[in-house]
Design an enzyme around this catalytic site. Structure first.
Site: not given
Lengths: 470, 478
Positions: A145, A230, A232, A268
């Site tokens: 990302y 991470d 998410i 998300k």
């Protein structure tokens, strides 16, 4: 001119990345079904817009979740005054419970380890501040990302060292790749403090299998470096195999838990990026304590804590929501990838996320990132879709694009697909001199739209169109 | 143990300050009128609790301000998705308008300069990141809010250099003090990048007059350094003279506007610290731009932006709220300071803020900060009030305490005052041997009975230098 800071005058904000250029193109001419039917369709924003009717229904049935309704206003004052960085207990409990449910209740999360932050953006920066000194480094598998370049580095002074993953093995994170990156950091005199993995992956839409995760845990324990998971996109895993969280792995293998930290968010999984609900969950007490103090710089609005606490403690709603959301994501993903394959566009096999990792390598004039940028400009300016070029994710190989599919309604999806089909048609005609029979068979496959969608899923480009070209 | 960062292992979080010890004492035994009537009363938290009924009434009349009511739910989706760091336009416009109203509409604020942050806490840190490099410094007049030590320094690496203000001239910021601080920084090889003023002042409750502000503007322009004006208490100015904002001064005197930045918030003026509505308003385009990008780390929840946009664009409500809030603060401040004066306790003459700067210098055993700490422990442990010792605000002189008065209801205020009175009685009895116990106690009882009812009729007393006859207690001792 009066001097400001180096941070302010530099480019650490990362907005010169092509990731944002497409957004700018979109913003000057955004698609609207009536007002601007020729506008740019936003497919570069990883949002989950598929379940809002579900949420709105709940909101209407639960006026007490709002501080501004007759049922909730009695709590207005105490909530408006509540600025304790521990966060509202109900909020932490509800989030901890939700995190567990999203992992099939295979692990339990401790509400006392739930620390707030200004979205996942704030969470990542906060974790970097807690774990690394300026000039030290995190390893990050590519593609990753683009926001990480800003979130982890800009104000912290921390460096990122890529762990290069290759398309030849579906971008898996291998031990070799990790060791190579670690060596590279050492050669550059960078002290590696941790490894950041995104699981499920953005932009790949894949999840890490058990073996890879165990390998990662082994690696970081050997090197005595931190692991930031991470997660998410945890609730966007819409298909088998089941998601495996780092929180589960550490119950199964030996691991120094002081090394393990999870970044979470509701942006998300729930589709609430505007509410800025970021979470840092660390198994390291000193980090929890420090992060909690730092959270003062980005606490979740108590008004939002109250709403989320209400919503996420409704077990019936949460269970239904998770199932419903996965189902809608599955259907949208399937339809989208199938439609793309019908016109010869393939993508990395994926079972999670709000996007696909589209493979346009064969459309490149040459195997270079300049060619990728050329193609990307065509997609933005002619096809009028904002997609994100793989180079902005630090992909090692040109030709890949991240395309989001969950941030639009069915109609807009159809328009987008039509534009893609039209583009591929023109592209293939330019490449191969047209014959009458080809056009007929193409029209045939193009007409197999939503009605014909009952056919078995096709994940790779074997449509009649491709066969005709080869 | 795996290594974490220096920032994490250090003390930059500032929580070892006595400012927080009192909070801990409070949290261990918080006052409750029924459940814990002997608990510690929190007078160390600068909250504005006086106007919630007003706000709640407005909420009930405006269901469309919530995303979760039938009237508002149509906006739920678009709001939940809205993460643009420019912020909701309605939010920025409403905040800009509110900031203007709070300054009597003497200046207009440009909604495009409104940048969000994670509360004033986040705003200060963000400005430090934008203006100052690690190792460089900001000048800050003392006494100042202890949180600055953390907000401006912890993760930024910026240094703070105090501009020492003295009680002899009511802690006014003089040019001498500014120059002395600037020189000190230079001697310490610290490059000064800016000056941070809090106006109205925390903890003093005063605000700066035009002359002081003009001097400050001249100073920063001469030195070519930034001026950060923390104006989060702007709407708490409850008495004449009228508040003068830096935004007004720069319309009147020559100033390089690229140097001027305002920190604002709704935590004090509206009483909404939980909603984390911090604002950075800079006249410098580059800073606005940079701050806006940084705001990603601490955006205001779009749900809250929606509520605030609704509320603050209701002109009538705002006009009434601002004047009503001032009125209630005025009354509470007046009653509190008058009651303290009745038992011989004075405070700095103030007309703003949610607290007073209480003068207990004459209660110190000796003029030292150790004596101040001792007195403070007595106040926490015996009097059972959490007040904040001046040393935690970096006051140069021991004996001053910040005492908050707007974060409690009338009943709790009475309990607090009763405890203070009892303490002063005991204290004075030990200081001066009673000649005629009966007489003193009677007259004390007399003055003590002049409570809220009498208070409304008597002329205002603002300081122990008032022309009104002082209580028998004070006269007995001096």
């Amino acid at each position: 001119m009066v001097a400001i800071s180096k941070i302010a005058t530099g480019n650490g904000h990362g907005e010169n990345s092509p990731y944002f250029d497409g957004w700018k193109a979109y913003e000057t001419n955004p698609f609207h079904p009536k007002d601007r039917p020729d506008g740019v369709i936003q497919m570069g924003l990883a949002e989950n817009q598929l379940c809002f009717n579900f949420i709105k229904k709940w909101v209407m049935e639960h006026p007490e979740a709002s501080l501004c309704s007759a049922q909730g206003v009695a709590k207005f004052k105490e909530t408006a005054l509540f600025q304790d960085y521990h966060g509202m207990p109900e909020f932490r409990q509800a989030v901890a419970k939700f995190m567990g449910k999203v992992r099939g209740d295979r692990v339990k999360f401790d509400p006392d380890r739930v620390v707030m932050s200004g979205g996942a953006t704030g969470a990542h920066e906060m974790v970097a501040f807690c774990l690394a000194d300026p000039g030290e480094a995190f390893l990050v598998p590519t593609p990753y990302y683009p926001g990480f370049d800003r979130d982890l580095r800009w104000r912290t002074g921390v460096e990122l060292v890529p762990v290069v993953c290759e398309s030849s093995n579906d971008f898996k994170i291998t031990r070799n790749a990790l060791e190579t990156a670690y060596e590279k950091a050492k050669e550059a005199n960078l002290r590696v403090k941790g490894l950041l993995i995104t699981n499920p992956s953005n932009p790949l839409g894949t999840i890490l299998d058990r073996e890879t995760l165990k390998g990662i845990v082994k690696f970081i324990n050997e090197k005595n470096i931190h692991l930031i998971g991470d997660e998410i996109y945890a609730a966007t895993v819409f298909m088998e195999p089941e998601f495996v969280s780092i929180s589960e792995i550490i119950e199964e293998v030996e691991c120094n838990r002081d090394l393990i930290h999870i970044v979470y968010s509701l942006s998300k999984d729930m589709g609430f990026p505007g509410f800025r609900v970021g979470i840092v969950y660390s198994y390291n007490d000193a980090v929890v304590s420090c992060a909690r103090k730092m959270s003062s710089f980005g606490l979740v609005s108590s008004q939002t804590q109250h709403l989320i606490a209400s919503m996420l403690s409704d077990d019936g709603f949460v269970d239904s929501f998770i199932v419903e959301s996965k189902d809608r994501l599955f259907k949208r993903h399937k339809y989208f990838t199938w439609s793309l394959s019908q016109v010869g566009i393939g993508s990395l096999k994926s079972n999670a996320g709000l996007f696909i990792w589209m493979d346009l390598r064969k459309l490149l004039k040459e195997k270079t990132f300049e060619a990728e940028m050329d193609l990307w400009r065509v997609i933005i300016n002619e096809v009028k879709l904002n997609v994100s070029p793989g180079s902005s994710f630090h992909c090692n190989e040109p030709g890949w694009f991240r395309v989001c599919f969950a941030n639009m309604d069915d109609h807009t999806m159809e328009v987008a697909l039509l534009r893609i089909r039209t583009f591929m048609l023109k592209h293939n005609e330019a490449m191969v001199p047209q014959k009458l029979c080809r056009r007929s068979s193409l029209k045939l496959s193009l007409s197999r739209r939503r009605d014909g969608f009952m056919s078995p899923s096709i994940m790779s480009p074997q449509s009649p169109l491709v066969r005709a070209i080869n």
